[in-house]
Design an enzyme around this catalytic site. Structure first.
Site, mmCIF file in Angstrom:
data_model
loop_
_atom_site.group_PDB
_atom_site.id
_atom_site.type_symbol
_atom_site.label_atom_id
_atom_site.label_comp_id
_atom_site.label_asym_id
_atom_site.label_seq_id
_atom_site.Cartn_x
_atom_site.Cartn_y
_atom_site.Cartn_z
ATOM 1 N N LYS A 13 0.836 -1.218 0.000
ATOM 2 C CA LYS A 13 0.000 0.000 0.000
ATOM 3 C C LYS A 13 0.862 1.256 0.000
ATOM 4 C CE LYS A 13 -1.932 -1.007 3.942
ATOM 5 N NZ LYS A 13 -1.255 -2.277 4.251
ATOM 6 N N ARG A 88 -9.422 1.493 8.393
ATOM 7 C CA ARG A 88 -8.982 0.144 8.696
ATOM 8 C C ARG A 88 -10.031 -0.636 9.478
ATOM 9 N NH1 ARG A 88 -3.296 0.680 8.696
ATOM 10 N NH2 ARG A 88 -2.298 -1.323 8.980
ATOM 11 N N ARG A 127 11.967 -5.627 4.500
ATOM 12 C CA ARG A 127 11.604 -4.218 4.375
ATOM 13 C C ARG A 127 12.523 -3.350 5.217
ATOM 14 N NH1 ARG A 127 5.742 -1.929 5.397
ATOM 15 N NH2 ARG A 127 5.929 -3.058 7.362
ATOM 16 N N ARG A 160 11.354 -1.972 10.937
ATOM 17 C CA ARG A 160 10.322 -1.533 11.879
ATOM 18 C C ARG A 160 10.151 -2.540 13.011
ATOM 19 N NH1 ARG A 160 5.303 0.119 8.148
ATOM 20 N NH2 ARG A 160 4.247 -1.074 9.758
ATOM 21 N N ARG A 171 -0.628 -9.098 13.056
ATOM 22 C CA ARG A 171 -1.182 -8.036 12.209
ATOM 23 C C ARG A 171 -2.061 -8.629 11.104
ATOM 24 N NH1 ARG A 171 4.158 -5.164 10.663
ATOM 25 N NH2 ARG A 171 2.897 -3.969 9.204
HETATM 26 P P1 AP5 Z 1 4.898 -1.645 1.847
HETATM 27 O O1 AP5 Z 1 4.590 -0.759 0.685
HETATM 28 O O2 AP5 Z 1 5.696 -1.086 2.954
HETATM 29 O O3 AP5 Z 1 3.556 -2.332 2.376
HETATM 30 P P2 AP5 Z 1 2.342 -1.728 3.181
HETATM 31 O O4 AP5 Z 1 1.126 -2.353 2.603
HETATM 32 O O5 AP5 Z 1 2.412 -0.259 3.252
HETATM 33 O O6 AP5 Z 1 2.648 -2.425 4.583
HETATM 34 P P3 AP5 Z 1 2.590 -1.814 6.056
HETATM 35 O O7 AP5 Z 1 3.304 -2.800 6.943
HETATM 36 O O8 AP5 Z 1 3.061 -0.422 6.068
HETATM 37 O O9 AP5 Z 1 1.103 -1.912 6.313
HETATM 38 P P4 AP5 Z 1 0.434 -1.936 7.640
HETATM 39 O O10 AP5 Z 1 -0.922 -1.746 7.142
HETATM 40 O O11 AP5 Z 1 0.611 -3.123 8.477
HETATM 41 O O12 AP5 Z 1 1.213 -0.806 8.459
HETATM 42 P P5 AP5 Z 1 0.911 0.730 8.743
HETATM 43 O O13 AP5 Z 1 2.171 1.466 8.738
HETATM 44 O O14 AP5 Z 1 -0.201 1.202 7.877
HETATM 45 O O15 AP5 Z 1 5.609 -2.958 1.254
HETATM 46 C C1 AP5 Z 1 6.090 -3.964 2.116
HETATM 47 C C2 AP5 Z 1 7.485 -4.430 1.652
HETATM 48 O O16 AP5 Z 1 7.361 -5.125 0.422
HETATM 49 C C3 AP5 Z 1 8.468 -3.272 1.366
HETATM 50 O O17 AP5 Z 1 9.743 -3.667 1.736
HETATM 51 C C4 AP5 Z 1 8.361 -3.056 -0.141
HETATM 52 O O18 AP5 Z 1 9.556 -2.517 -0.683
HETATM 53 C C5 AP5 Z 1 8.079 -4.469 -0.627
HETATM 54 N N1 AP5 Z 1 7.210 -4.501 -1.789
HETATM 55 C C6 AP5 Z 1 6.135 -3.700 -2.038
HETATM 56 N N2 AP5 Z 1 5.546 -4.056 -3.199
HETATM 57 C C7 AP5 Z 1 6.266 -5.111 -3.675
HETATM 58 C C8 AP5 Z 1 6.151 -5.935 -4.837
HETATM 59 N N3 AP5 Z 1 5.161 -5.750 -5.738
HETATM 60 N N4 AP5 Z 1 7.063 -6.938 -4.999
HETATM 61 C C9 AP5 Z 1 8.044 -7.130 -4.090
HETATM 62 N N5 AP5 Z 1 8.214 -6.383 -2.975
HETATM 63 C C10 AP5 Z 1 7.335 -5.389 -2.771
HETATM 64 O O19 AP5 Z 1 0.350 0.627 10.227
HETATM 65 C C11 AP5 Z 1 1.189 0.208 11.293
HETATM 66 C C12 AP5 Z 1 0.382 0.077 12.555
HETATM 67 O O20 AP5 Z 1 -0.188 1.349 12.917
HETATM 68 C C13 AP5 Z 1 -0.826 -0.866 12.471
HETATM 69 O O21 AP5 Z 1 -0.460 -2.208 12.728
HETATM 70 C C14 AP5 Z 1 -1.736 -0.280 13.556
HETATM 71 O O22 AP5 Z 1 -1.332 -0.694 14.830
HETATM 72 C C15 AP5 Z 1 -1.491 1.207 13.443
HETATM 73 N N6 AP5 Z 1 -2.452 1.880 12.548
HETATM 74 C C16 AP5 Z 1 -2.182 2.488 11.365
HETATM 75 N N7 AP5 Z 1 -3.298 2.978 10.809
HETATM 76 C C17 AP5 Z 1 -4.311 2.669 11.657
HETATM 77 C C18 AP5 Z 1 -5.715 2.898 11.632
HETATM 78 N N8 AP5 Z 1 -6.310 3.523 10.606
HETATM 79 N N9 AP5 Z 1 -6.450 2.449 12.683
HETATM 80 C C19 AP5 Z 1 -5.882 1.802 13.721
HETATM 81 N N10 AP5 Z 1 -4.549 1.553 13.807
HETATM 82 C C20 AP5 Z 1 -3.773 1.981 12.777
HETATM 83 MG MG MG Z 2 2.812 1.115 4.834
#
Ligand code: AP5
Ligand code: MG
Length: 214
Positions: A13, A88, A127, A160, A171
């Site tokens: 994402k 979410r 990552r 991270r 997660r």
């Molecule tokens: P990446 O692009 O980083 O993936 P992502 O979907 O953004 O993954 P996140 O871990 O950031 O999502 P998340 O939803 O768990 O975390 P968030 O920060 O939102 O890609 C992943 C890896 O793969 C990278 O290394 C990338 O280079 C690689 N990659 C990407 N595409 C690829 C491809 N096509 N092929 C190969 N490799 C590829 O949230 C973190 C925490 O915050 C949550 O767990 C929660 O506790 C809290 N939080 C955040 N938002 C909320 C909310 N709205 N409500 C409640 N809690 C929340």
């Molecule tokens: Mg992300």
């Protein structure tokens, strides 16, 4: 253009949202990045959020909804935005729809980046994240020019805390329980589009460009 990114943790994402934001010149708003910036700065919100994030749980809606609503009212959002990691939960989605309704606006596309669970744990261990500007890399699939250093802002890259395999599994569980129902929610609103997130990241982006219209 107002876009919501959907998908499991690690689906890509953030990677795709950044590319969309660059191409369409709209802000990339990631609740995860906002929380991590707050944790780094040691704010009250950061302290509260960290307790949940480190366990792989969601930060409670009451801390999250207000934060994002404030952000969407800032001046740079007038031409749209790409939301990454928000909504979410169903209450978050309902609140977003309600806020937009009042302005006579709506989400144009909810882009679901589809990646099966078995690909995720692998991806996460490679990552590397920049806690300063939010850029994301992968040691194999998307390496920075200089190892361990962010291409955009030259800060140090880190693994991270919540990317440990056991936290990633939690997660994923939380994702299936609380976030996956949003796929149906946006399908019913007629704005859901899905892309195959297992493809190469440039191919995933091309599929998204086809959907959004170049
Ligand atoms: P990446 O692009 O980083 O993936 P992502 O979907 O953004 O993954 P996140 O871990 O950031 O999502 P998340 O939803 O768990 O975390 P968030 O920060 O939102 O890609 C992943 C890896 O793969 C990278 O290394 C990338 O280079 C690689 N990659 C990407 N595409 C690829 C491809 N096509 N092929 C190969 N490799 C590829 O949230 C973190 C925490 O915050 C949550 O767990 C929660 O506790 C809290 N939080 C955040 N938002 C909320 C909310 N709205 N409500 C409640 N809690 C929340
Ligand atoms: Mg992300």
């Amino acid at each position: 253009m107002k876009i919501v990114m959907l998908g499991a943790p690690g689906a890509g994402k953030g990677t795709q949202a950044k590319k969309i934001a660059d191409k369409w010149q709209i802000p990339h708003i990631s609740t995860g990045d906002i929380f991590r910036a707050n944790i780094k700065q040691g704010t009250e919100l950061g302290k509260k959020a960290k307790a949940f994030i480190d366990k792989g749980m969601l930060v409670p809606d009451e801390l999250t909804i207000e934060l994002i609503i404030d952000r969407l009212h800032q001046a740079d959002c007038t031409n749209g935005y790409v939301l990454d990691g928000y909504p979410r939960t169903i209450p978050q989605a309902e609140s977003l729809t309600e806020v937009l309704d009042k302005l006579d606006e709506a989400i144009d596309y909810a882009v679901n980046v589809d990646v099966p669970d078995e690909n995720i744990v692998n991806r996460m261990s490679g990552r590397r994240a920049c806690l300063n500007c939010g850029a994301t890399y992968h040691i194999k699939y998307a390496p920075p020019v200089n190892e361990g250093i962010c291409d955009r802002c030259q800060s140090e890259l880190v693994l991270r805390d919540d990317d440990k395999p056991e936290t990633v599994l939690k997660r994923l569980e939380v994702y299936h329980e609380q976030t996956q129902p949003l796929i149906d929610y946006y399908e019913k609103l007629g704005v859901l589009r899905s892309v195959d997130g297992t493809k190469d990241l440039e191919d995933v982006f091309s599929a998204i460009v086809d959907i959004l219209g170049a």
